[in-house]
Design an enzyme around this catalytic site. Structure first.
Site, PDB file in Angstrom:
ATOM      1  CG  ASP A 198      -2.322   0.532   0.828  1.00  0.00           C
ATOM      2  OD1 ASP A 198      -2.422   1.752   0.637  1.00  0.00           O
ATOM      3  OD2 ASP A 198      -3.280  -0.249   0.726  1.00  0.00           O
ATOM      4  CG  HIS A 205      -5.986   2.345   2.231  1.00  0.00           C
ATOM      5  ND1 HIS A 205      -5.453   1.239   1.607  1.00  0.00           N
ATOM      6  CD2 HIS A 205      -7.217   1.984   2.644  1.00  0.00           C
ATOM      7  CE1 HIS A 205      -6.324   0.263   1.638  1.00  0.00           C
ATOM      8  NE2 HIS A 205      -7.406   0.683   2.248  1.00  0.00           N
ATOM      9  CB  SER A 232      -9.768  -2.560   0.585  1.00  0.00           C
ATOM     10  OG  SER A 232      -9.918  -1.301   1.147  1.00  0.00           O
TER      11      SER A 232
END
Length: 1063
Positions: free
Chosen positions: A214, A261, A426
């Protein structure tokens, strides 16, 4: 890696660098995530993939040798340096800069024996946003009002995107369906799933390597204690999960990009305090693959994947996805990862509630695909639904997602500190990834843990949600404790997903349970996944055996089985086709049997030996007598094309943010509501996955063609004419087709580095005109939209075409509509009067069938339907099946004389189109493409039955369990679930004390956890004793009377002479 957003030829969109406001406020639970995604090809850069792993020197020699053979002496090229942790190790690809590369040069590269593929380098832009929306909100990029038509900048806007972002903070399905007691639910997801039971047993993820791909993670984030490695795969000199604010006012909502995130996902997996993760002692490996501006490159992902294999990662959470299951480099790399025992967990997608919206790689057999639910166990509206569409048109999709868990309003770590609540699949994905990490740490023999065994444990232990079908929930809700019990009594074996076939069990087995089977119908195909926990590779021994139960009429059905020749990695398919035997043509009842499958895998520690496992697939079906011809409708699936692999545009041109036709166009995906409606009206709907030459038209009343993009074999055209002459009827729902508009919605293709136009419009109108020209019918290339009323029903025409030619004795309905083609091409608005949109025709032959044409399919398509026209479909079926002309149409005030087709030329195929690349009908030819030879019709090899005289189990679901798994043998501690104790922060950490619900119990705080209750008890006793003593003293003291105050004399006199004072 193919990100969403496709290729863009425009400039980069770089967010501003202002810091984002803190996300740890109290209103975090009202945030919903949103994504904007785009990509562009990197000029002159190519990814050269090799057949194996080679050193940098060897890779350079292979490329140099291949380019010398190209014979272009002026060719300029060099290998682009990649400075990252994987650069010191062998690799299976190289990044090459080739200036003015010709197609012949690239082909020469691919001709080298050690070079597998050459693809352009891609630059990906990802914009993470949150929207404060307590109510369902429109997406930040929603289009309102008049649109400005231009060339579409996005070739594949549904490529792999970060699935961290839901399109809105939707409420779950069925939220208002009944009255219920509202209650406050804690959002500490690890405790809700009872991870604390395993923590108290000493299991906290220790020794398990988990990777997060990420945006990185800050080095000194207070929530993490065991970050083993942070690697940067970007071109920025930072490892932190930073953010840059980009504030936009859209639809009166403020949107921000750069939300940390990566930190949130890592926190759900491994945070040790506040918003606790599942496995705080796991080895956290952070892969930073996106920059601060949310930019990434394909080569960064490939290098990072290779490094994950090198570091022997155990669990990998991947928060990207998209519909392109034909993105071979990415799919191949996922297979390679799982083949190396990496358990990949991926989000299933945020494109619900539409069916057929699964994202890759979560839809792969070897990956754990995760869907989302809310805290009331309702399927989240945003969670994508099955089935998979890889297998269309000839086969049938697999069951996905594999499992569902909490993905709505889940708490995770803030970027620097504190917690935030987010929603999306997610969010559900790291919940399962954390659970998998925790579960893996509980198994003493880690050799038993692999992608197949872990998935077997998860799906076998899942709790089925009531009233929800398998394409919504997979095998059910994650049950961490039951999965622990199964894993700790597990032995290597094969299993099936689904583990049984029950065509009578509704609603779970929808759509199979929605329609009984009968003699003469198309075979019912069930695509079963074989999971092989014995090894990464395996095979099916001999052939599967069909054993009908004689007491349960098993001999009334025929079964054919096809299967994967090799099970790799860890999985394969078992396609089961079920038909009714001829002797049951007039019989009604239940028939049962089972298929026996034996799987063998090489034993890892026994040279030359094999492990075998035999599994049983129970089958139960409901048989009815063959319905009359008039009730049978055949859906033409064979002539529907969809993305991938080609660019097939959406049928409604207004939906510019959703320009691809990618849902399969199947009655169980984006035409699900239409199918359900037809079933409720008593029709039996079957699917034709083969050419028109492959069905017996005498069995069906109507052939239904909707949104057809494929060409037709000459033999199909001939047969259809003969079938209609003999009584078969035809209904066609067409869509727009205009070559000028197709050029207008062009895109920059990342593979050929050229601007491409779609090879068809919403439908392949020239091909449809070839099919119906014998009856003097044709559609036009006009493009129309608008609202109107027909037979007292409100209708909306969305990017449809008109009827250009129709027989003079037919019925034609016309309406006034807007010329959408003029708006697209010239940004002008005009209303066209009397546009023919509906036609009904009875063929002149004796006993001939009927034909109905309508120019727009959007009113029966779930994708972007605004106003349904199921009533019209009912009326057309009454006409085609029973020759009953609806009076509301035949006597309509909108009826006009049929058009003759002389006003304008009929639409022609786009010059230079590449439909032959994706067509099952066309093949490349000098000049124009030509039809291929007509393929043979599918032939099923029916299994020879081996009847057994035994009674079938009454409950197939509860009967099916993993072999040798006894949950009672795995004891759990007799402890109550509790929130982990708080502890003082270590020196150097900010603050004095953690908030309640701090770190996880484990070896690092066991002493603290044992001493705190003792001190708390003693303190409570001291306080209680103090209050008891004070109370006793107060009661033992004598009461004193208050002294009486003598009033002044003048008050006494006033009291005796005047009135009493008012009180």
């Amino acid at each position: 890696m193919e990100p969403a957003g496709g290729a863009t030829s425009g400039s980069e969109h770089v967010p501003n660098s202002d810091p984002l406001p803190s996300s740890s406020g109290s209103n975090c639970s009202q945030l919903t995530l949103k994504l904007e995604f785009s990509s562009k090809v990197v000029e002159h850069e190519y990814i050269v993939a090799f057949t194996g792993y080679f050193s940098a020197k060897a890779r350079s020699l292979y490329i140099s040798s291949a380019l010398r053979n190209a014979g272009d002496q002026a060719l300029e090229w060099h290998i682009v340096p990649r400075e990252n942790p994987a650069s010191d190790f062998p690799s299976d690809f190289e990044l090459v800069h080739i200036r003015q590369a010709s197609p012949s040069s690239l082909l020469t590269l691919e001709d080298h024996p050690y070079i597998k593929r050459v693809t352009p380098q891609r630059k990906v832009f990802r914009s993470l946003k949150y929207i404060p929306s307590p109510e369902p909100a429109a997406p930040c990029n929603a289009t309102r009002g008049t649109q400005k038509w231009q060339s579409w900048q996005s070739s594949r806007p549904f490529r792999r995107t970060s699935l961290s972002l839901g399109s809105g903070f939707w409420h779950a399905t069925g939220r208002h369906s009944s009255r219920r007691l509202l209650r406050a639910i804690p959002r500490q997801v690890a405790q809700i799933l009872q991870a604390d039971v395993l923590w108290q047993m000493g299991h906290t993820g220790s020794g398990v390597k988990v990777a997060v791909f990420d945006t990185g993670l800050s080095e000194k984030h207070p929530h993490f204690k065991n970050v083993k490695e942070r690697t940067n795969w970007t071109n920025e000199k930072t490892l932190d999960d930073e953010n840059r604010k980009k504030e936009i006012m859209i639809n009166f909502l403020f949107c921000f990009s750069g939300l940390g995130h990566g930190t949130f996902v890592a926190g759900v997996i491994a945070s040790m305090r506040e918003c606790q993760g599942f496995a705080p002692d796991s080895e956290l490996h952070i892969f930073r693959v996106f920059t601060n501006n949310q930019v990434s490159y394909t080569s960064w992902f490939l290098d990072a994947f290779n490094y994950a294999i090198l570091k022997k990662i155990d669990v990998l959470n991947l928060s990207i996805g998209g519909p392109d299951f034909m993105d071979h480099p990415f799919v191949d790399k996922v297979w390679e990862l799982t083949a190396n025992k990496v358990i990949m967990v991926s989000a299933i997608g945020n494109d619900g509630p539409l069916y057929g919206t699964l994202n890759n790689p979560a839809d792969q057999m070897d990956v754990i695909g995760v869907g989302g639910i809310d805290f009331e166990d309702n399927i989240a509206r945003f969670s994508s639904r099955g089935m998979t569409t890889w297998e269309l048109p000839g086969g049938y999709g697999r069951v996905k997602p594999d499992i569902v868990t909490y993905g709505s309003g889940v708490r995770g770590s803030g970027m620097k500190e504190g917690c935030r609540s987010l929603s999306g699949t997610s969010v559900a994905s790291p919940v399962v990834a954390g659970a998998v990490t925790l579960l893996a740490s509980t198994v003493l023999n880690r050799e038993l843990v692999n992608p197949a065994s872990m998935k077997q444990a998860l799906i076998a232990s899942a709790r089925r949600l009531p009233g929800v079908n398998m394409f919504e929930q997979g095998h059910g809700k994650l049950d961490l404790i039951r999965a622990y019990q199964i894993l700790n009594s597990y032995r290597p074996q094969a299993s099936l997903s689904p583990s049984y076939i029950d065509l009578t069990e509704c609603p779970y087995m929808w759509p199979y349970c929605s329609q009984p089977i009968y003699y003469g119908g198309m075979p019912t195909i069930v695509n079963v996944t074989i999971l092989n926990g014995m090894g990464v590779t395996g095979r099916i021994v001999d052939k599967p055996i069909w054993q009908p139960y004689l007491p349960q009429n098993g001999d009334h059905i025929d079964v054919a089985v096809s299967y994967s020749p090799v099970l790799w990695p860890w999985a394969g398919y078992l396609a089961v086709s079920i038909s009714v035997a001829k002797k049951a043509a007039s019989w009604e009842g239940i028939a049962q049997g089972h298929v026996m499958v034996t799987v063998a895998s090489p034993a890892e520690n026994d040279v030359g030996g094999e492990l075998t496992s035999t599994v049983k697939l129970p089958i139960k079906v409901k048989i009815v007598p063959t319905p009359p011809r008039s009730k049978r409708v055949l859906w033409d699936q064979y002539h529907n094309l969809r993305y991938p692999p080609g660019y097939f545009p959406r049928d409604n041109l207004r939906m510019k943010n959703d320009p691809l036709d990618w849902n399969g166009d199947h009655i169980h995906t984006n035409f699900r509501d239409m199918y359900q409606h037809l079933r409720s009206m008593g029709y039996f709907v079957e699917v034709l996955g083969a050419p028109i030459t492959c069905f017996d038209a005498s069995q069906y009343g109507t052939l239904l063609m909707v949104d057809s993009e494929e060409e037709y074999f000459p033999e199909e055209i001939t047969k259809l004419r003969r079938d209609i002459d003999n009584g078969l009827s035809l209904i066609i729902f067409s869509d727009w087709y205009n070559t000028s508009v197709m050029r207008k919605v062009k895109f920059y293709d990342e593979n050929t580095r050229q601007w491409w136009m779609p090879d068809t419009g919403g439908a392949n109108v020239p091909a449809l005109n070839d099919l119906i020209s014998v009856w003097g019918m044709a559609f036009s290339d006009g493009l129309y939209e608008g609202d109107f009323t027909l037979a007292d029903h409100d209708m909306y025409y969305a990017s449809g075409c008109s009827i250009a030619r129709f027989p003079e004795d037919g019925i034609v309905i016309a309406k006034n509509l807007k010329d959408q083609g003029l708006e697209v091409l010239k940004q002008e608005t005009a209303v066209v009067e009397g546009v023919p949109i509906l036609g009904l025709y009875q063929t002149p032959s004796d006993g001939g069938g009927r034909i109905a044409l309508y120019g727009d399919s959007n009113c029966i398509d779930d994708s972007h339907r605004q106003k349904d026209c199921f009533w019209l479909l009912d009326a057309l079926l009454q006409y085609t099946s029973y020759s009953m002309t609806p009076p509301s149409l035949s006597h309509s005030h909108s009826r006009v004389a049929p058009p003759t087709g002389t006003e304008r030329p009929l639409p022609q195929r786009l010059e230079g189109n590449h439909l032959y690349r994706y067509s099952k009908v066309l093949e490349a030819h000098l000049g124009d493409p030509k039809p291929r030879p007509l393929p043979a019709c599918p032939h099923l090899s029916w299994a020879k039955p081996q009847p057994v005289n035994e009674t079938a189990p009454s409950n197939l679901w509860k009967h099916q369990k993993l072999l040798s798994v006894d949950l009672d043998k795995v004891a759990l501690p007799n402890v109550r679930a509790y929130r982990p104790q708080v502890r003082p922060l270590s020196p150097g950490e900010s603050g004095a004390w953690d908030i309640p619900g701090g770190i996880m119990p484990g070896h690092y705080n066991q002493e603290v956890g044992q001493t705190i209750p003792v001190f708390a008890f003693l303190g409570a006793m001291v306080v209680l004793s103090f209050f008891v003593v004070q109370l006793t003293k107060a009661k033992s003291k004598p009461k004193r009377r208050k002294p009486r105050i003598k009033r002044p004399t003048y008050l006494q006199q006033q009291q005796t002479t005047g009135k009493n004072p008012t009180v």
